[in-house]
Write an enzyme that holds these catalytic residues in place. Structure first.
Site, mmCIF file in Angstrom:
data_model
loop_
_atom_site.group_PDB
_atom_site.id
_atom_site.type_symbol
_atom_site.label_atom_id
_atom_site.label_comp_id
_atom_site.label_asym_id
_atom_site.label_seq_id
_atom_site.Cartn_x
_atom_site.Cartn_y
_atom_site.Cartn_z
ATOM 1 N N GLU A 111 0.852 -1.191 0.000
ATOM 2 C CA GLU A 111 0.000 0.000 0.000
ATOM 3 C C GLU A 111 0.883 1.234 0.000
ATOM 4 O O GLU A 111 2.072 1.144 0.249
ATOM 5 C CB GLU A 111 -0.858 0.029 1.282
ATOM 6 C CG GLU A 111 -1.778 -1.141 1.422
ATOM 7 C CD GLU A 111 -2.336 -1.261 2.843
ATOM 8 O OE1 GLU A 111 -2.463 -0.233 3.526
ATOM 9 O OE2 GLU A 111 -2.628 -2.392 3.255
ATOM 10 N N LYS A 113 2.093 4.759 1.737
ATOM 11 C CA LYS A 113 2.150 5.296 3.088
ATOM 12 C C LYS A 113 1.729 6.759 2.996
ATOM 13 O O LYS A 113 2.479 7.608 2.502
ATOM 14 C CB LYS A 113 3.569 5.163 3.645
ATOM 15 C CG LYS A 113 3.696 5.544 5.099
ATOM 16 C CD LYS A 113 5.006 5.015 5.663
ATOM 17 C CE LYS A 113 5.106 5.228 7.155
ATOM 18 N NZ LYS A 113 5.232 6.621 7.559
ATOM 19 N N ASP A 115 0.907 10.441 4.141
ATOM 20 C CA ASP A 115 1.586 11.277 5.111
ATOM 21 C C ASP A 115 0.606 12.294 5.689
ATOM 22 O O ASP A 115 0.373 13.342 5.114
ATOM 23 C CB ASP A 115 2.754 11.994 4.416
ATOM 24 C CG ASP A 115 3.772 12.473 5.421
ATOM 25 O OD1 ASP A 115 3.672 12.085 6.599
ATOM 26 O OD2 ASP A 115 4.659 13.254 5.026
ATOM 27 N N TYR A 222 -6.865 2.138 6.049
ATOM 28 C CA TYR A 222 -6.006 1.013 5.650
ATOM 29 C C TYR A 222 -5.970 -0.168 6.598
ATOM 30 O O TYR A 222 -5.331 -1.153 6.318
ATOM 31 C CB TYR A 222 -4.572 1.491 5.425
ATOM 32 C CG TYR A 222 -4.013 2.328 6.556
ATOM 33 C CD1 TYR A 222 -3.747 3.670 6.357
ATOM 34 C CD2 TYR A 222 -3.760 1.768 7.794
ATOM 35 C CE1 TYR A 222 -3.245 4.448 7.383
ATOM 36 C CE2 TYR A 222 -3.256 2.540 8.821
ATOM 37 C CZ TYR A 222 -3.000 3.875 8.614
ATOM 38 O OH TYR A 222 -2.507 4.635 9.627
ATOM 39 N N LYS A 309 10.704 3.601 2.824
ATOM 40 C CA LYS A 309 10.646 5.045 2.612
ATOM 41 C C LYS A 309 11.148 5.421 1.228
ATOM 42 O O LYS A 309 12.165 4.906 0.780
ATOM 43 C CB LYS A 309 11.522 5.748 3.673
ATOM 44 C CG LYS A 309 10.955 5.666 5.089
ATOM 45 C CD LYS A 309 9.828 6.683 5.278
ATOM 46 C CE LYS A 309 9.106 6.521 6.584
ATOM 47 N NZ LYS A 309 9.668 7.221 7.713
ATOM 48 N N CYS A 403 31.695 22.568 29.295
ATOM 49 C CA CYS A 403 30.248 22.696 29.171
ATOM 50 C C CYS A 403 29.899 24.133 28.791
ATOM 51 O O CYS A 403 30.352 25.073 29.447
ATOM 52 C CB CYS A 403 29.575 22.331 30.488
ATOM 53 S SG CYS A 403 27.801 22.639 30.460
ATOM 54 N N CYS A 406 27.913 25.619 32.084
ATOM 55 C CA CYS A 406 28.469 25.793 33.429
ATOM 56 C C CYS A 406 29.995 25.714 33.442
ATOM 57 O O CYS A 406 30.612 25.767 34.495
ATOM 58 C CB CYS A 406 27.873 24.752 34.380
ATOM 59 S SG CYS A 406 28.490 23.091 34.080
ATOM 60 N N CYS A 427 24.489 22.117 36.997
ATOM 61 C CA CYS A 427 24.411 22.572 35.613
ATOM 62 C C CYS A 427 22.942 22.816 35.268
ATOM 63 O O CYS A 427 22.131 21.898 35.256
ATOM 64 C CB CYS A 427 25.040 21.520 34.712
ATOM 65 S SG CYS A 427 25.075 21.945 32.971
HETATM 66 P P1 AMP Z 1 5.890 5.990 11.431
HETATM 67 O O1 AMP Z 1 5.102 7.098 12.089
HETATM 68 O O2 AMP Z 1 6.912 6.459 10.442
HETATM 69 O O3 AMP Z 1 6.371 4.958 12.394
HETATM 70 O O4 AMP Z 1 4.854 5.240 10.497
HETATM 71 C C1 AMP Z 1 3.740 4.646 11.039
HETATM 72 C C2 AMP Z 1 2.534 5.391 10.587
HETATM 73 O O5 AMP Z 1 2.360 5.318 9.192
HETATM 74 C C3 AMP Z 1 1.292 4.785 11.133
HETATM 75 O O6 AMP Z 1 1.023 5.218 12.425
HETATM 76 C C4 AMP Z 1 0.258 5.303 10.170
HETATM 77 O O7 AMP Z 1 -0.281 6.487 10.664
HETATM 78 C C5 AMP Z 1 1.036 5.674 8.923
HETATM 79 N N1 AMP Z 1 0.535 5.053 7.695
HETATM 80 C C6 AMP Z 1 0.307 5.714 6.541
HETATM 81 N N2 AMP Z 1 -0.142 4.896 5.588
HETATM 82 C C7 AMP Z 1 -0.235 3.663 6.128
HETATM 83 C C8 AMP Z 1 -0.653 2.390 5.625
HETATM 84 N N3 AMP Z 1 -1.053 2.210 4.362
HETATM 85 N N4 AMP Z 1 -0.627 1.351 6.479
HETATM 86 C C9 AMP Z 1 -0.197 1.501 7.757
HETATM 87 N N5 AMP Z 1 0.213 2.673 8.271
HETATM 88 C C10 AMP Z 1 0.205 3.754 7.474
HETATM 89 ZN ZN ZN Z 2 27.259 21.845 32.548
#
Ligand code: AMP
Ligand code: ZN
Length: 666
Positions: A111, A113, A115, A222, A309, A403, A406, A427
């Site tokens: 599938e 992913k 965003d 999904y 990715k 540091c 401090c 510190c």
């Molecule tokens: P990450 O936040 O990078 O760990 O990715 C995980 C997140 O990807 C999940 O919590 C989902 O919100 C998101 N996600 C987006 N598309 C999908 C998909 N097709 N299947 C599963 N998770 C997905």
């Molecule tokens: Zn310090």
């Protein structure tokens, strides 16, 4: 003549269908004008006849409900992250791991992913009853009123849906809508939003749902979650969800090999630019749900899914200055301050450089032109230097030896990549950082007290460690900046309430290095009280499941400090939970102590999750694969034949569900 009630119901059904055609199928069959006329008619009727109110009527989509504080809701099923892969080798390794754990052929659903902001929707008897954000995965915010305004989220399902289930997806803001919103903002003289993803998740937390209704958000689904789901594969579940009225993009394909998975990845790596919304990779899932069950989860992610990715975007820019930050543990982190540059929809001004080794390895210098990359992380990182553009008078970076806060000489121990400021008690950023950690959401979760106020309290000399919080009075905090009578009261009450936080979280909160949430849980369960933990020897600590030398040493070191012991004793006096409560102890035994147990198959009386909890509550350890160390296997129906063979070959006992439950009854 049809009754008013019937007319209202008919109008609702009709409008629902039009919504579905328009927002889910992208295929409207009436004009916007006609739709509005019908909606107005329904609104009028509902106003006149409040007795026929329905929380899931299409009229509810316009919003209007105002939420001041979003209720925190515990997820019935945890919302996990995904593991990431970046190459064919990663995928082949994953496949190898899977094949060790399950029987038979493995097919994958591929599938995209999406965003956006992850979301869990709960339906009961076909009606949307709850929408909850992912939050920290264990609990999130109840944003139902806002989600109801998203037109592609069905309020009433159709077809043969299960009576109760959760469905998970991503709320996204398509580019079109995002650009329109920004055009409007610019026209009004407002700052445009940075990127669709943050705007989508920000929208969910708006107080006025009528505002949310105006934003062109979409919800792409999904994953079905729950018991008795009447489907046996992921691919099938996508189809089913679609038939119930959900928007499930139809890009998913079934693959039977890693090569086929890669074909999908390569295709979408370029094709994704034609999609109406943002995607940042591909998600590959083991298709067979029975196999998914067998594979289970690690502490963070399902073993049966993997994200791949897309190549991260890169830009080059000038590194103006390297500065150094001191964390709550005293760890020093170098930060690259950059000439601001656009990257993947945001303006980047800073990038992280992990440690001195990283600077040396890449030979990063001030005034260099560097390459910056943004992966999944919020803060981008420097991945290289464009040597051809280095100024002639450039000199290698000299890492700091003191540091920055401090001025104590930094130390770096063997095997540690980071430098540390050892000035534990003197510190400032460490003092403030420790208290900020103590009050944070996953730790003591103190309402009414934020990180900035902690800094103020320390700088004003009102507190110098977290046990001092419990002696603060309202009169002391009222004079602070931005404080009022009411907020001071909330602060004091929040602190008071924290004495009810369970021991395992207190153990995490006190900030022993390397003792994160999971380790704190393990230690709390094992030692049951801080006194037992304090008196445990190094050897004893190392015996605890998943506690290694490094953590054991760190625990010893923490309690070797008289100051720390004093602070802990003060917490005790103020009533903070420093041992497991009676309730938590109940149902916990040592019956399975030292035993490593594998769970396989499908069960009748308890769910797999409950079974695992029973094992852990009785002191046992759940392991995912059979080896000579396995004490016994709890075997349900449909246990895989190769697992069975392996258990037999190693002479490991198989217990039925009943036999196991008998075993743990006291
Ligand atoms: P990450 O936040 O990078 O760990 O990715 C995980 C997140 O990807 C999940 O919590 C989902 O919100 C998101 N996600 C987006 N598309 C999908 C998909 N097709 N299947 C599963 N998770 C997905
Ligand atoms: Zn310090």
């Amino acid at each position: 003549m049809e009754s008013i009630k019937q007319h209202i119901v008919n109008l609702r059904n009709e409008l629902r269908e039009h919504n579905y055609n328009y927002y889910v199928l992208d295929n409207p069959i009436i004009s916007d004008y006609d739709f509005d006329v019908k909606l107005k008619e329904l609104q009028g009727l509902e106003e006149k006849h409040p007795e026929f109110y329905d929380a899931n009527s299409p009229t509810q989509r316009v919003g209007g409900e105002v939420t001041k504080n979003f209720e925190t809701v515990k997820h019935e099923y945890r919302m996990y992250s995904l593991d990431n892969s970046y190459s064919k080798e990663d995928l082949l390794d994953w496949e190898k791991r899977i094949k060790k754990l399950v029987d038979g052929d493995v097919a994958y659903t591929c599938e995209l992913k999406y965003d956006g902001a992850s979301m869990s929707l709960t339906y009961e008897n076909g009606k949307l009853v709850r929408a909850v954000t992912r939050g920290d995965g264990f609990q999130g915010d109840n944003v139902t009123a806002n989600v109801k305004t998203i037109k592609s989220v069905p309020l009433q399902l159709k077809g043969d849906y299960p009576s109760k289930f959760e469905i998970r997806g991503e709320i996204v803001l398509p580019f079109d809508g995002f650009n329109k919103m920004n055009a409007e903002r610019i026209a009004n003289g407002e700052e445009p939003y940075r990127n669709p993803r943050n705007t989508a998740s920000g929208s969910l937390k708006l107080q006025d749902s009528a505002e949310v209704a105006k934003r062109p958000l979409e919800c792409l689904l999904y994953n079905l979650t729950g018991s008795n789901l009447v489907v046996s594969t992921q691919f099938e579940s996508l189809d089913k969800a679609r038939s119930w009225g959900f928007k499930v993009p139809d890009v998913a394909v079934l693959a039977t090999s890693v090569d086929e998975v890669l074909e999908f990845v390569n295709y979408w790596d370029t094709k994704r630019h034609d999609l109406p919304y943002e995607t940042d990779g591909v998600v590959i899932k083991v298709n067979n749900l029975q196999q998914q069950e067998e594979l289970g989860y690690t502490a963070k992610a399902p073993r049966w899914a993997m994200a791949y990715k897309f190549k991260a975007e890169q830009v080059s820019t000038v590194l103006n200055e390297i500065t150094y930050q001191v964390g709550r543990t005293g760890a020093i982190t170098p930060v690259a301050n950059l000439e601001p540059v656009e990257l993947a929809g945001t303006t980047v001004k800073r990038a992280s450089i992990h440690n001195a080794d990283q600077i040396e390895k890449l030979d990063i210098r001030e005034r260099d032109t560097v390459f910056v990359e943004k992966g999944g992380e919020i803060i981008p990182k420097i991945i290289g230097v464009d040597i051809s553009r280095r100024p002639l008078d450039s000199e290698p970076t000299r890492y700091i030896s003191e540091c920055p806060e401090c001025h104590t000489a930094l130390i770096r121990t063997e095997g540690d990549a980071k430098h540390y400021c050892p000035n534990y008690n003197g510190c400032n950023p460490q003092i403030i950082g420790r208290i900020q950690h103590y009050i944070s959401r996953k730790a003591m979760d103190i309402d009414g007290l934020g990180g900035e106020t902690v800094a103020l309290l320390v700088n004003e000399g009102l507190i110098s460690n977290y046990s001092d919080l419990y002696e603060l009075t309202k009169d002391q905090v009222i004079p602070l900046e931005r404080m009022a009578e009411k907020s001071a009261e909330n602060l004091i009450n929040g602190i008071k309430a924290s004495i009810n936080i369970p021991f395992e979280r207190v153990l995490y909160a006190i900030g022993i290095r390397y003792v994160g949430e999971t380790v704190a849980k393990k230690l709390a369960k094992h030692y049951k009280s801080i006194d037992n933990l304090m008196s445990a020897s190094q050897e004893d600590l190392e015996q605890v499941d998943e506690i290694g030398v490094k953590i054991a040493e760190s625990v010893k070191l923490f309690f070797a400090s008289e100051e720390n012991v004093n602070i802990v004793n003060r917490l005790k006096r103020f009533g903070v939970q420093l041992s497991i409560s009676e309730e938590e102890l109940e149902g916990q035994t040592d019956l399975l102590k030292g035993q490593s147990i594998v769970v396989s198959g499908v069960f009748q009386q308890v769910s797999r999750t409950e079974l695992k909890k029973l094992i852990e509550d009785n002191g046992g350890k759940v392991s995912s694969s059979i080896s000579s160390k396995t004490s016994f296997v709890v075997a349900g129906d449909k246990m895989g034949p190769s697992k069975k063979d392996k258990a037999n070959a190693l002479g490991i006992v198989l217990l039925s569900e009943n036999e196991f439950l008998q075993k743990i009854i006291k």
